[in-house]
Design an enzyme around this catalytic site. Structure first.
Site, PDB file in Angstrom:
ATOM      1  N   LYS A 100      48.137  27.831  46.122  1.00 49.46           N
ATOM      2  CA  LYS A 100      48.936  26.687  45.734  1.00 49.46           C
ATOM      3  C   LYS A 100      48.154  25.784  44.777  1.00 49.46           C
ATOM      4  O   LYS A 100      46.918  25.798  44.769  1.00 49.46           O
ATOM      5  CB  LYS A 100      49.305  25.851  46.974  1.00 49.46           C
ATOM      6  CG  LYS A 100      50.200  26.535  47.979  1.00 49.46           C
ATOM      7  CD  LYS A 100      50.395  25.643  49.193  1.00 49.46           C
ATOM      8  CE  LYS A 100      51.301  26.286  50.228  1.00 49.46           C
ATOM      9  NZ  LYS A 100      52.701  26.374  49.779  1.00 49.46           N
ATOM     10  N   ARG A 113      57.499  33.784  56.510  1.00 51.61           N
ATOM     11  CA  ARG A 113      58.516  34.778  56.884  1.00 51.61           C
ATOM     12  C   ARG A 113      57.876  36.066  57.408  1.00 51.61           C
ATOM     13  O   ARG A 113      58.496  36.783  58.182  1.00 51.61           O
ATOM     14  CB  ARG A 113      59.435  35.034  55.687  1.00 51.61           C
ATOM     15  CG  ARG A 113      58.756  35.614  54.486  1.00 51.61           C
ATOM     16  CD  ARG A 113      59.519  35.365  53.189  1.00 51.61           C
ATOM     17  NE  ARG A 113      59.368  33.988  52.745  1.00 51.61           N
ATOM     18  CZ  ARG A 113      59.878  33.508  51.612  1.00 51.61           C
ATOM     19  NH1 ARG A 113      60.583  34.297  50.813  1.00 51.61           N
ATOM     20  NH2 ARG A 113      59.692  32.245  51.267  1.00 51.61           N
TER      21      ARG A 113
END
Length: 506
Positions: free
Chosen positions: A287, A361
């Protein structure tokens, strides 16, 4: 509970809440909270120490009769009056909840230890919607949520200010209902507070094995069954999603299970599945550095589900609940998951890893399969899953993806009672088709377009047809500014709605 993580929960647990017959005149406390309409404050109709001063303040323009404000009463019996006003003659339960949030902030300023709260009475000049039980619930829930204080690590930091006694005064014929509501209100606030505390913890304080310790504390406190899979056990079972995400960190992953059995038979089981990424760098798909410190909140889904278990533990509903937390730390390292890798999930499905920052996920995939294996018959997952949900809905509303309209309706009904906003996103076949991979069964990222939907549907793939609801709380679990019942930082989003779903059905 011994761990330092539960600071706010500890003082709330120690707060004695009682419901008595009487009114504000009889109250003996450090502060008395009185709810009234603007018209009632203007007319001075309340017989309570300090009411005349409030009336004069309204007449002089020093109090608008709407915003919450404290006044000295001159009485040793109750030295502070917290005047809570409202412009309308009819109050909703949501109004009462917010008014009590404001009252709690005033009580904190006054450093009150004992607080008396007067239940608003139905009259010609003021009415409220809902039952007395709902009012009692909103009063205690709102006050305790408003009293939340984030723990800091400053050298001269003081522990959170706690309240020793909250006394609710009401009419004789209302006491039983108000008391029932107050009990629920405290349980909802305790669960939400645990989630807030966990979400606010730095990554060097909360990591997967520490989250497992919190779950063990909850099991000991409430009599839940608990079992924890360490990295070796998870790998032996073939939990490739959890192991893949966690292997780049020195803090190994954990699969955490809590079980509450409120029925004789272990059937009709809610499976609460939480994303517990205790810090998320994005892994190899790292990020940007700006605001990365907020990624301490990436375990917000786990916080939500553990918070819901706290509420369930207090209320003991006739329901069966399984809580499964997949906890890992997503770090870049020489052995970390890479874009282009193909891993095998616990379900046996293979997953092409397109983006290692789509890690939540992956761990949820294994947790969903494990929850199903352990007996869940309907699944609710919560996760700080996508930045895209903020673009779609702002930080006001939780995005929802589902395969079951009945379960969705149950969630919507509960959310309207708790005041937490939810919005169902579409799940047309074309969105499911985007998950297809040329080299594996599914891929973990489908690009920016419809990102919240496809991320949710990826998780739903592993429900394998069970009724399922996905809650994307990426925008609502952590706020940059306090709003309504929610403080700055961790909010405990959706704890109350999930608890309401389960306990109201039971």
């Amino acid at each position: 509970m011994k761990t330092m993580i539960l600071t706010n929960v500890n003082w709330m647990n120690e707060t004695n809440i009682s419901v008595l017959a009487g009114d504000a005149v009889q109250a003996e406390a450090d502060a008395v909270v009185v709810i009234a309409t603007k018209k009632q404050w203007e007319q001075g109709t309340h017989v309570v120490p300090g009411a005349k001063l409030v009336q004069q303040a309204v007449q002089c323009g020093l109090f608008d009769g709407i915003k919450t404000q404290s006044f000295p009463t001159g009485s040793d019996k109750a030295p502070v009056l917290i005047a809570v006003g409202h412009s309308n003659d009819v109050l909703t339960i949501a109004d009462i909840r917010i008014m009590m949030v404001q009252a709690a902030k005033e009580a904190l300023k006054a450093r009150a230890k004992r607080v008396a709260i007067v239940v608003p009475q139905q009259s010609d000049s003021m009415k409220f919607t809902g039952s007395l039980a709902e009012a009692g619930h909103a009063i205690i829930e709102g006050f305790l949520l408003g009293a939340y204080q984030r723990v800091t690590y400053k050298r001269d930091a003081k522990p959170p200010h706690g309240f020793e006694q909250l006394t609710v005064y009401g009419a004789d014929d209302a006491l039983e209902q108000v008391e029932q509501g107050a009990t629920r209100g405290k349980a909802y606030a305790l669960g939400t507070t645990l989630a807030r505390d966990l979400t606010n913890l730095p990554g060097n304080v909360l990591y997967p094995s520490k989250m497992a310790e919190v779950a063990q504390d909850l099991a000991h406190t409430f009599g839940f069954e608990v079992h924890i899979l360490d990295e070796h056990q998870a790998e032996a079972k073939g939990m490739g999603g959890l192991i893949g995400v966690g292997k780049g960190s020195v803090n190994p992953p954990r699969m955490i299970v809590l079980k509450y059995q409120g029925k004789e038979e272990w059937n009709d089981v809610y499976g609460l599945v939480g994303k517990g990424i205790t810090f998320d760098t994005g892994g190899i798909s790292i990020k940007p550095s700006a605001n990365m410190e907020q990624m301490i909140c990436d375990m917000g889904g786990a916080g939500t589900m553990l918070g819901a278990m706290v509420t369930i533990g207090h209320l003991r509903p006739k329901a069966n609940v399984l809580c499964v937390i997949a906890s890992a730390e997503n770090m870049p390292a020489g052995n970390a998951l890479k874009p282009g890798d193909v891993i095998t999930s616990y379900s046996g499905r293979t997953i092409e890893v397109i983006n290692t920052d789509a890690e939540g996920r992956l761990v949820l995939a294994d947790a969903m399969t494990y929850a199903k294996e352990l007996g869940a018959t309907k699944l609710i997952d919560a996760a700080t899953l996508t930045g895209a949900v903020t673009v779609a809905l702002g930080d006001f509303t939780t995005g929802v993806v589902t395969n079951d309209e009945a379960l969705m309706q149950q969630l919507t009904t509960a959310s309207k009672r708790t005041g937490e906003y939810v919005w169902q996103l579409p799940s047309h076949q074309e969105y499911w088709d985007l998950l297809k991979s040329e080299v594996a069964d599914v891929r973990n990222s489908c690009g920016r377009a419809g990102g919240t939907i496809t991320a949710g549907l990826f998780v739903g793939t592993f429900a394998d047809g069970l009724p399922w609801v996905h809650l994307d709380i990426a925008a609502t679990a952590f706020l940059n500014k306090a709003r309504g019942v929610d403080p700055k930082g961790g909010t405990g989003a959706m704890v109350r709605t999930i608890a309401e779903m389960i306990t109201s059905e039971a």
